[in-house]
Design a protein around this motif. Structure first.
Motif, PDB file in Angstrom:
ATOM      1  N   LYS A  57       0.779  -1.240   0.000  1.00 21.62           N
ATOM      2  CA  LYS A  57       0.000   0.000   0.000  1.00 21.62           C
ATOM      3  C   LYS A  57       0.812   1.293   0.000  1.00 21.62           C
ATOM      4  CE  LYS A  57      -3.804  -2.237   2.380  1.00 21.62           C
ATOM      5  NZ  LYS A  57      -4.578  -2.320   3.592  1.00 21.62           N
ATOM      6  N   SER A  58       2.072   1.238   0.306  1.00 27.25           N
ATOM      7  CA  SER A  58       2.858   2.458   0.449  1.00 27.25           C
ATOM      8  C   SER A  58       3.511   2.856  -0.864  1.00 27.25           C
ATOM      9  CB  SER A  58       3.941   2.274   1.516  1.00 27.25           C
ATOM     10  OG  SER A  58       4.822   3.376   1.500  1.00 27.25           O
ATOM     11  N   ASP A  59       3.151   4.046  -1.347  1.00 29.09           N
ATOM     12  CA  ASP A  59       3.809   4.565  -2.548  1.00 29.09           C
ATOM     13  C   ASP A  59       5.304   4.753  -2.315  1.00 29.09           C
ATOM     14  OD1 ASP A  59       1.562   4.655  -4.150  1.00 29.09           O
ATOM     15  OD2 ASP A  59       1.120   6.757  -3.698  1.00 29.09           O
ATOM     16  N   LEU A  60       5.658   5.195  -1.108  1.00 28.71           N
ATOM     17  CA  LEU A  60       7.069   5.465  -0.834  1.00 28.71           C
ATOM     18  C   LEU A  60       7.902   4.192  -0.861  1.00 28.71           C
ATOM     19  CD1 LEU A  60       9.332   7.400  -0.094  1.00 28.71           C
ATOM     20  CD2 LEU A  60       8.687   7.110   2.314  1.00 28.71           C
ATOM     21  N   THR A  61       7.459   3.147  -0.169  1.00 26.87           N
ATOM     22  CA  THR A  61       8.273   1.933  -0.090  1.00 26.87           C
ATOM     23  C   THR A  61       8.367   1.196  -1.423  1.00 26.87           C
ATOM     24  OG1 THR A  61       6.421   0.565   0.654  1.00 26.87           O
ATOM     25  CG2 THR A  61       7.807   1.568   2.363  1.00 26.87           C
ATOM     26  N   ARG A  62       7.525   1.550  -2.376  1.00 28.54           N
ATOM     27  CA  ARG A  62       7.567   0.913  -3.695  1.00 28.54           C
ATOM     28  C   ARG A  62       8.125   1.840  -4.769  1.00 28.54           C
ATOM     29  NH1 ARG A  62       4.447  -3.793  -3.951  1.00 28.54           N
ATOM     30  NH2 ARG A  62       5.558  -4.105  -5.883  1.00 28.54           N
ATOM     31  N   SER A  63       8.620   3.027  -4.357  1.00 30.54           N
ATOM     32  CA  SER A  63       9.128   3.978  -5.352  1.00 30.54           C
ATOM     33  C   SER A  63      10.403   4.672  -4.880  1.00 30.54           C
ATOM     34  CB  SER A  63       8.062   5.030  -5.659  1.00 30.54           C
ATOM     35  OG  SER A  63       7.824   5.854  -4.524  1.00 30.54           O
ATOM     36  N   SER A  88      12.119   9.676  -3.642  1.00 28.63           N
ATOM     37  CA  SER A  88      11.143   8.791  -4.271  1.00 28.63           C
ATOM     38  C   SER A  88      11.034   9.155  -5.746  1.00 28.63           C
ATOM     39  CB  SER A  88       9.777   8.975  -3.589  1.00 28.63           C
ATOM     40  OG  SER A  88       8.760   8.344  -4.334  1.00 28.63           O
ATOM     41  N   THR A  89      10.716   8.168  -6.548  1.00 28.55           N
ATOM     42  CA  THR A  89      10.476   8.435  -7.969  1.00 28.55           C
ATOM     43  C   THR A  89       9.053   8.931  -8.204  1.00 28.55           C
ATOM     44  OG1 THR A  89       9.862   6.122  -8.343  1.00 28.55           O
ATOM     45  CG2 THR A  89      12.182   6.728  -8.727  1.00 28.55           C
ATOM     46  N   LYS A  90       8.194   8.890  -7.174  1.00 26.89           N
ATOM     47  CA  LYS A  90       6.792   9.296  -7.321  1.00 26.89           C
ATOM     48  C   LYS A  90       6.370  10.421  -6.391  1.00 26.89           C
ATOM     49  CE  LYS A  90       5.156   4.811  -8.881  1.00 26.89           C
ATOM     50  NZ  LYS A  90       4.268   3.693  -8.600  1.00 26.89           N
ATOM     51  N   LYS A  91       7.052  10.579  -5.266  1.00 27.15           N
ATOM     52  CA  LYS A  91       6.655  11.578  -4.272  1.00 27.15           C
ATOM     53  C   LYS A  91       7.741  12.642  -4.144  1.00 27.15           C
ATOM     54  CE  LYS A  91       4.418  10.192  -0.716  1.00 27.15           C
ATOM     55  NZ  LYS A  91       3.473   9.667   0.206  1.00 27.15           N
ATOM     56  N   PRO A  92       7.348  13.916  -4.114  1.00 28.29           N
ATOM     57  CA  PRO A  92       8.358  14.964  -3.967  1.00 28.29           C
ATOM     58  C   PRO A  92       8.920  14.998  -2.543  1.00 28.29           C
ATOM     59  CG  PRO A  92       6.155  15.922  -3.968  1.00 28.29           C
ATOM     60  CD  PRO A  92       5.988  14.450  -4.246  1.00 28.29           C
ATOM     61  N   GLY A  93      10.167  15.444  -2.425  1.00 28.18           N
ATOM     62  CA  GLY A  93      10.777  15.601  -1.114  1.00 28.18           C
ATOM     63  C   GLY A  93      11.909  14.624  -0.880  1.00 28.18           C
ATOM     64  N   GLU A  94      12.416  14.673   0.345  1.00 31.35           N
ATOM     65  CA  GLU A  94      13.530  13.829   0.768  1.00 31.35           C
ATOM     66  C   GLU A  94      13.181  13.153   2.083  1.00 31.35           C
ATOM     67  OE1 GLU A  94      17.142  16.559  -1.015  1.00 31.35           O
ATOM     68  OE2 GLU A  94      16.664  16.731   1.113  1.00 31.35           O
ATOM     69  N   TRP A  95      13.769  11.978   2.298  1.00 36.61           N
ATOM     70  CA  TRP A  95      13.579  11.225   3.525  1.00 36.61           C
ATOM     71  C   TRP A  95      14.942  10.834   4.075  1.00 36.61           C
ATOM     72  CZ3 TRP A  95      10.310  11.360  -0.444  1.00 36.61           C
ATOM     73  CH2 TRP A  95       8.951  11.502  -0.158  1.00 36.61           C
ATOM     74  N   LEU A  96      14.968  10.569   5.373  1.00 39.58           N
ATOM     75  CA  LEU A  96      16.174  10.062   6.012  1.00 39.58           C
ATOM     76  C   LEU A  96      16.079   8.551   6.076  1.00 39.58           C
ATOM     77  CD1 LEU A  96      18.819  10.592   7.550  1.00 39.58           C
ATOM     78  CD2 LEU A  96      17.454  10.659   9.653  1.00 39.58           C
ATOM     79  N   GLY A  97      17.057   7.890   5.500  1.00 37.61           N
ATOM     80  CA  GLY A  97      17.142   6.443   5.586  1.00 37.61           C
ATOM     81  C   GLY A  97      18.168   6.057   6.627  1.00 37.61           C
ATOM     82  N   ARG A  98      17.858   5.007   7.382  1.00 30.17           N
ATOM     83  CA  ARG A  98      18.759   4.551   8.435  1.00 30.17           C
ATOM     84  C   ARG A  98      18.832   3.032   8.399  1.00 30.17           C
ATOM     85  NH1 ARG A  98      17.971   3.207  14.418  1.00 30.17           N
ATOM     86  NH2 ARG A  98      15.910   2.753  13.643  1.00 30.17           N
ATOM     87  N   MET A  99      20.052   2.526   8.486  1.00 34.53           N
ATOM     88  CA  MET A  99      20.277   1.088   8.574  1.00 34.53           C
ATOM     89  C   MET A  99      21.300   0.876   9.681  1.00 34.53           C
ATOM     90  SD  MET A  99      21.734  -1.533   5.648  1.00 34.53           S
ATOM     91  CE  MET A  99      23.281  -0.649   5.475  1.00 34.53           C
ATOM     92  N   VAL A 100      20.993  -0.018  10.618  1.00 39.93           N
ATOM     93  CA  VAL A 100      21.866  -0.268  11.762  1.00 39.93           C
ATOM     94  C   VAL A 100      22.461  -1.670  11.634  1.00 39.93           C
ATOM     95  CG1 VAL A 100      22.008  -0.421  14.272  1.00 39.93           C
ATOM     96  CG2 VAL A 100      20.441   1.230  13.204  1.00 39.93           C
ATOM     97  N   LEU A 101      23.793  -1.739  11.680  1.00 40.48           N
ATOM     98  CA  LEU A 101      24.490  -3.017  11.586  1.00 40.48           C
ATOM     99  C   LEU A 101      25.203  -3.336  12.892  1.00 40.48           C
ATOM    100  CD1 LEU A 101      26.217  -2.877   8.068  1.00 40.48           C
ATOM    101  CD2 LEU A 101      23.896  -3.607   8.660  1.00 40.48           C
TER     102      LEU A 101
END
Length: 116
Positions: A57-63, A88-101
């Motif tokens: 359902k999420s446009d962001l997680t699929r784009s 995103s290729t569909k939504k304007p703006g920027e997001w912070l991505g975080r991955m913890v190892l």
């Protein structure tokens, strides 16, 4: 062994391909491949139905744009957070991505992954 002792170059060699896989499999909605490097604790804490709904359902997680900016590391305790600027290729703006190892039973694993 503590992952915070690895050099930036060593961390990037491990984390960059994993981040790119997270983007790729999120965009494709391939849950099984998306979670392939997750720690046992992270897997136990995930609600598979909820994550599946997010993929569906999420446009962001699929784009997620495959072009991202690496912003830096945060080393704390026995984990390293990778920070990314994501678009995103569909939504304007920027997001912070975080991955913890960190290490689990002698192997590096993903302990958290999010975009907000």
């Amino acid at each position: 062994m503590n992952i915070i002792d690895k050099t930036d170059e060593e961390l990037l060699a491990i984390g960059t391909p994993w981040w790119e896989d997270l983007i790729k499999y999120s965009n494709k909605g391939q849950y099984g491949k998306f979670i392939q490097n997750f720690s046992t604790d992270l897997l136990r804490g995930l609600n598979e139905v909820e994550v599946g709904n997010q993929f569906a359902k999420s446009d962001l997680t699929r784009s997620l744009d495959t072009n991202y900016d690496f912003l830096g590391f945060i080393r704390r305790g026995e984990h390293v957070s990778f920070l990314f600027r994501v678009r995103s290729t569909k939504k304007p703006g920027e997001w912070l991505g975080r991955m913890v190892l960190g290490y689990e039973r002698g192997e590096v694993k993903i302990f958290a992954a999010s975009i907000f």
